[in-house]
Design an enzyme around this catalytic site. Sequence first.
Site, PDB file in Angstrom:
ATOM      1  N   ASP A  46       1.029  13.802  61.418  1.00  0.00           N
ATOM      2  CA  ASP A  46       0.718  15.110  61.993  1.00  0.00           C
ATOM      3  C   ASP A  46      -0.770  15.175  62.337  1.00  0.00           C
ATOM      4  O   ASP A  46      -1.621  15.020  61.470  1.00  0.00           O
ATOM      5  CB  ASP A  46       1.057  16.219  60.981  1.00  0.00           C
ATOM      6  CG  ASP A  46       0.887  17.591  61.595  1.00  0.00           C
ATOM      7  OD1 ASP A  46       1.803  18.024  62.317  1.00  0.00           O
ATOM      8  OD2 ASP A  46      -0.180  18.210  61.383  1.00  0.00           O
ATOM      9  N   TYR A  51      -8.723  18.659  65.104  1.00  0.00           N
ATOM     10  CA  TYR A  51      -9.196  18.002  63.874  1.00  0.00           C
ATOM     11  C   TYR A  51     -10.344  17.034  64.173  1.00  0.00           C
ATOM     12  O   TYR A  51     -11.039  16.596  63.246  1.00  0.00           O
ATOM     13  CB  TYR A  51      -8.070  17.217  63.180  1.00  0.00           C
ATOM     14  CG  TYR A  51      -6.881  18.036  62.713  1.00  0.00           C
ATOM     15  CD1 TYR A  51      -6.939  19.427  62.645  1.00  0.00           C
ATOM     16  CD2 TYR A  51      -5.696  17.425  62.336  1.00  0.00           C
ATOM     17  CE1 TYR A  51      -5.831  20.171  62.223  1.00  0.00           C
ATOM     18  CE2 TYR A  51      -4.592  18.156  61.902  1.00  0.00           C
ATOM     19  CZ  TYR A  51      -4.671  19.523  61.855  1.00  0.00           C
ATOM     20  OH  TYR A  51      -3.572  20.239  61.438  1.00  0.00           O
ATOM     21  N   LYS A  76      -1.444  18.982  68.485  1.00  0.00           N
ATOM     22  CA  LYS A  76      -1.523  20.428  68.732  1.00  0.00           C
ATOM     23  C   LYS A  76      -2.554  20.771  69.793  1.00  0.00           C
ATOM     24  O   LYS A  76      -3.613  20.141  69.869  1.00  0.00           O
ATOM     25  CB  LYS A  76      -1.883  21.161  67.429  1.00  0.00           C
ATOM     26  CG  LYS A  76      -1.019  20.723  66.245  1.00  0.00           C
ATOM     27  CD  LYS A  76      -1.270  21.492  64.990  1.00  0.00           C
ATOM     28  CE  LYS A  76      -0.563  20.831  63.818  1.00  0.00           C
ATOM     29  NZ  LYS A  76      -1.327  19.744  63.183  1.00  0.00           N
ATOM     30  N   HIS A 107      -1.510  25.338  68.508  1.00  0.00           N
ATOM     31  CA  HIS A 107      -2.122  25.274  67.175  1.00  0.00           C
ATOM     32  C   HIS A 107      -2.283  26.649  66.512  1.00  0.00           C
ATOM     33  O   HIS A 107      -1.946  26.821  65.341  1.00  0.00           O
ATOM     34  CB  HIS A 107      -3.489  24.577  67.298  1.00  0.00           C
ATOM     35  CG  HIS A 107      -3.992  23.998  66.022  1.00  0.00           C
ATOM     36  ND1 HIS A 107      -4.822  22.912  65.979  1.00  0.00           N
ATOM     37  CD2 HIS A 107      -3.804  24.351  64.739  1.00  0.00           C
ATOM     38  CE1 HIS A 107      -5.108  22.623  64.718  1.00  0.00           C
ATOM     39  NE2 HIS A 107      -4.499  23.483  63.950  1.00  0.00           N
TER      40      HIS A 107
END
Length: 311
Positions: A46, A51, A76, A107
């Site tokens: 994931d 990030y 996302k 997201h």
Amino acid sequence: MSSVPKFKLNNGMEIPAIGLGTWQSKSDEVIAAVSHALKEGYRHIDCAWGYGNEKDVGEGIKQSGIPRSEIWITSKLWGTYHSRVEECLDQTLTNLGVDYLDLYLVHWPVPMNPKGNHPVFPLLPNGKRDVDHSWKLSDTWKQMEDMVKKGKVKAIGISNFSVKKMEEILPTAEIIPATNQLELHPYNPQHELVAYLKEKGIVPQAYSPLGSTGSPLLKDEVIVEIAQKHSIQPADVILGWLVSKGIVALPKSVTPARITSNLNGTIAGVSKLDKDDIAKIDGLAAAGKQKRFIMPPWPVDLGFDNWPPFV
Ligand code: A2P
């Protein structure tokens, strides 16, 4: 190597019920973490553009030697790209070194100014996040659907959407979201929201399933007691509880021994937890332990229970 359970999605695909979370995994650590996870039997990673470590995740996937076709990859769409979905997705595909995703999620239900003062977290002069209040989530979703039609993603879903936010996209959706990824763990079980998702055929996914870094959950007396009863770890109890309830668990770790034990432990937890254990864990939040750990300062009402009023 134990076999990982899978859940059927509303488009017929089957998602592995345990995946490796990568939020807050540092670049230099996540390559080894992803490679180790895949070698140990994980088949689900994931990730997210937001990030900032997707290139390293991609490197970890490459180093594992596991064929792309055997791996479930989720990423996302970041908030500054709600009006430019394909642009964000193309960056993710390049970062990861793949030509399609298994699942692509919105997201957060918060479109941010694409022309603001920062590409990731644009801020207003008053210091608040620069939200694009004129952009409709239903238009974000149309662009997400186009990515399925173009073959760049196999399934689409959402993340951090309350019922209130889902109602902004469902009436005009051609494709019902396959999943909704949420903060889900024994202290924030969101039972009503999970029941709503089940009714709509949307699979819930749990991020921060262990309660994130420094979690008190692993020391909770009820969790520890159940772990001792079955000779398993507290993390196994929590992850097994989620998967037993039909929720995909996405534990994050960069520690090889934990990565391995979170996979095998979840499978052990699923097979060992009994009805009483599940009921006890189900009741923890209502008994006074309700707690959210992840509450970014979005200056909008997300429509969640147990989220402090926005200012
Ligand atoms: P680390 O990455 O250093 O191994 P969550 O998935 O809820 O966000 O939790 C992630 C946090 O929990 C990280 O700090 C991770 O540390 C830690 N963690 C992951 N798995 C375990 C485990 N089996 N036992 C204890 N802590 C764990």
